[in-house]
Write a protein that holds these residues in place. Structure first.
Motif, PDB file in Angstrom:
ATOM      1  N   GLN A 174       0.845  -1.192   0.000  1.00 38.54           N
ATOM      2  CA  GLN A 174       0.000   0.000   0.000  1.00 38.54           C
ATOM      3  C   GLN A 174       0.887   1.252   0.000  1.00 38.54           C
ATOM      4  OE1 GLN A 174      -3.387   0.310   0.000  1.00 38.54           O
ATOM      5  NE2 GLN A 174      -3.770  -1.887  -0.099  1.00 38.54           N
ATOM      6  N   LYS A 175       1.873   1.264  -0.891  1.00 36.88           N
ATOM      7  CA  LYS A 175       2.824   2.373  -0.911  1.00 36.88           C
ATOM      8  C   LYS A 175       2.145   3.708  -1.196  1.00 36.88           C
ATOM      9  CE  LYS A 175       7.274   3.875  -2.783  1.00 36.88           C
ATOM     10  NZ  LYS A 175       8.429   3.523  -3.652  1.00 36.88           N
ATOM     11  N   ALA A 176       1.115   3.700  -2.015  1.00 38.85           N
ATOM     12  CA  ALA A 176       0.397   4.942  -2.316  1.00 38.85           C
ATOM     13  C   ALA A 176      -0.214   5.529  -1.052  1.00 38.85           C
ATOM     14  CB  ALA A 176      -0.677   4.689  -3.367  1.00 38.85           C
ATOM     15  N   VAL A 177      -0.692   4.655  -0.177  1.00 39.01           N
ATOM     16  CA  VAL A 177      -1.245   5.099   1.107  1.00 39.01           C
ATOM     17  C   VAL A 177      -0.146   5.740   1.940  1.00 39.01           C
ATOM     18  CG1 VAL A 177      -2.182   4.300   3.313  1.00 39.01           C
ATOM     19  CG2 VAL A 177      -3.130   3.440   1.159  1.00 39.01           C
ATOM     20  N   GLY A 178       0.995   5.074   2.020  1.00 38.44           N
ATOM     21  CA  GLY A 178       2.108   5.613   2.785  1.00 38.44           C
ATOM     22  C   GLY A 178       2.583   6.939   2.235  1.00 38.44           C
ATOM     23  N   LYS A 179       2.633   7.044   0.917  1.00 36.80           N
ATOM     24  CA  LYS A 179       3.077   8.292   0.294  1.00 36.80           C
ATOM     25  C   LYS A 179       2.147   9.442   0.640  1.00 36.80           C
ATOM     26  CE  LYS A 179       4.270  10.267  -4.205  1.00 36.80           C
ATOM     27  NZ  LYS A 179       4.338  10.018  -5.681  1.00 36.80           N
ATOM     28  N   GLU A 180       0.838   9.208   0.581  1.00 32.75           N
ATOM     29  CA  GLU A 180      -0.129  10.263   0.908  1.00 32.75           C
ATOM     30  C   GLU A 180      -0.019  10.673   2.372  1.00 32.75           C
ATOM     31  OE1 GLU A 180      -4.899  11.230   0.380  1.00 32.75           O
ATOM     32  OE2 GLU A 180      -4.240   9.141   0.599  1.00 32.75           O
TER      33      GLU A 180
END
Length: 291
Positions: free
Chosen positions: A104-110
């Motif tokens: 869930q890298k997109a979650v972490g990035k946000e």
């Protein structure tokens, strides 16, 4: 979707902690909601001082409304000088906690970008992530990021952070102690403080030759060795081993089944002593810094 988390509605985040963090690192332990809330939202250190002037916590919600990550950041109430002493002039912006589900890298990035933007909007200089002495009290105060959390570390690197300090984390099992040779040291225990720490002093022939400080974790039979030292003329003579054996026996009698500690990865002498006395290497932990 991101949502601000207040203490009053922190139950889902507490459940996330239990489901995805407890047991994944040596310092994330099961505790009651009351202890977790106190450590997570309004933490004080072992001296009774408030750790943060302010804290913000955001969680990320999946389409079904479940939490798939969270981040907590804030302004510290103090920092530390070159001698390791508290300094209220060194208040700084810190990303205290940051976690998201695997893949869930997109979650972490946000989440991370939200924290960075918040610091920028407030004009607060963000200096650290996972600052070593400002973690949660219920996890032994250990604030560094465990090496198993590779996804979080990768995003920190991508956003300009570098490793500030590296430690080796150790755990000693006290459930089955082996008797050792007769010890020439004696130990004296001070009363526990109201913040659940205890000073131990070691004596040889009536003279104080060293000390150690122990923190007792809430609701768990686990203690944390905050520091230990022997006077210069009692170093490299086996007295450190004797002192540790006295600590093991004392804590075992107190019902403690594990003793945790950590030391700098460059401190090879301490690592040798800990490993010689049965501490198990439980991973590398790191703090991060932006210049």
């Amino acid at each position: 979707m991101l949502r601000l988390v207040q203490q009053a509605d922190g139950l889902e985040l507490y459940e996330y902690y239990n489901n995805y963090l407890v047991g994944t690192t040596p310092y994330d332990h099961q505790v009651s909601r009351i202890s977790w809330d106190r450590s997570f939202f309004e933490d004080t250190d072992y001296d009774g001082d408030k750790k943060y002037k302010e804290l913000e916590t955001y969680c990320s919600l999946a389409a079904d409304g479940t939490i798939n990550g969270f981040i907590q950041w804030g302004l510290s109430n103090y920092g530390y000088d070159e001698d390791g002493e508290k300094n209220v002039e060194r208040s700084t912006g810190i990303i205290r906690q940051f976690h998201f589900l695997k893949n869930q890298k997109a979650v972490g990035k946000e989440l991370l970008e939200t924290a960075i933007m918040s610091f920028q909007e407030k004009g607060v200089k963000m200096s650290y992530a996972f600052f070593h002495a400002l973690g949660m009290t219920c996890t032994g105060n250990h604030g560094k990021l465990h090496e198993s959390m590779t996804e979080a570390a990768e995003l920190l690197f991508e956003n300009g952070f570098s490793v500030e300090h590296t430690n080796v984390y150790y755990v000693k099992n006290l459930k089955s102690l082996v008797e050792h040779e007769e010890c020439s040291l004696a130990i004296k225990q001070a009363e526990k403080t109201e913040n659940q720490t205890q000073m131990l002093t070691f004596y040889e022939e009536g003279q104080a030759v060293g000390q150690a400080n122990i923190a007792f974790l809430p609701e768990n039979p686990i203690a944390y060795l905050r520091w230990i030292f022997m006077l210069d003329d009692h170093q490299n003579k086996g007295f450190g081993t004797q002192a540790l054996q006295l600590i093991f026996a004392f804590l075992s009698q107190e019902g403690i089944i594990e003793l945790h500690t950590d030391t700098a990865d460059t401190n090879k002498r301490a690592q040798h002593v800990y490993e010689k006395n049965g501490f198990e290497h439980s991973g590398i932990t790191r703090s991060y810094m932006v210049i």
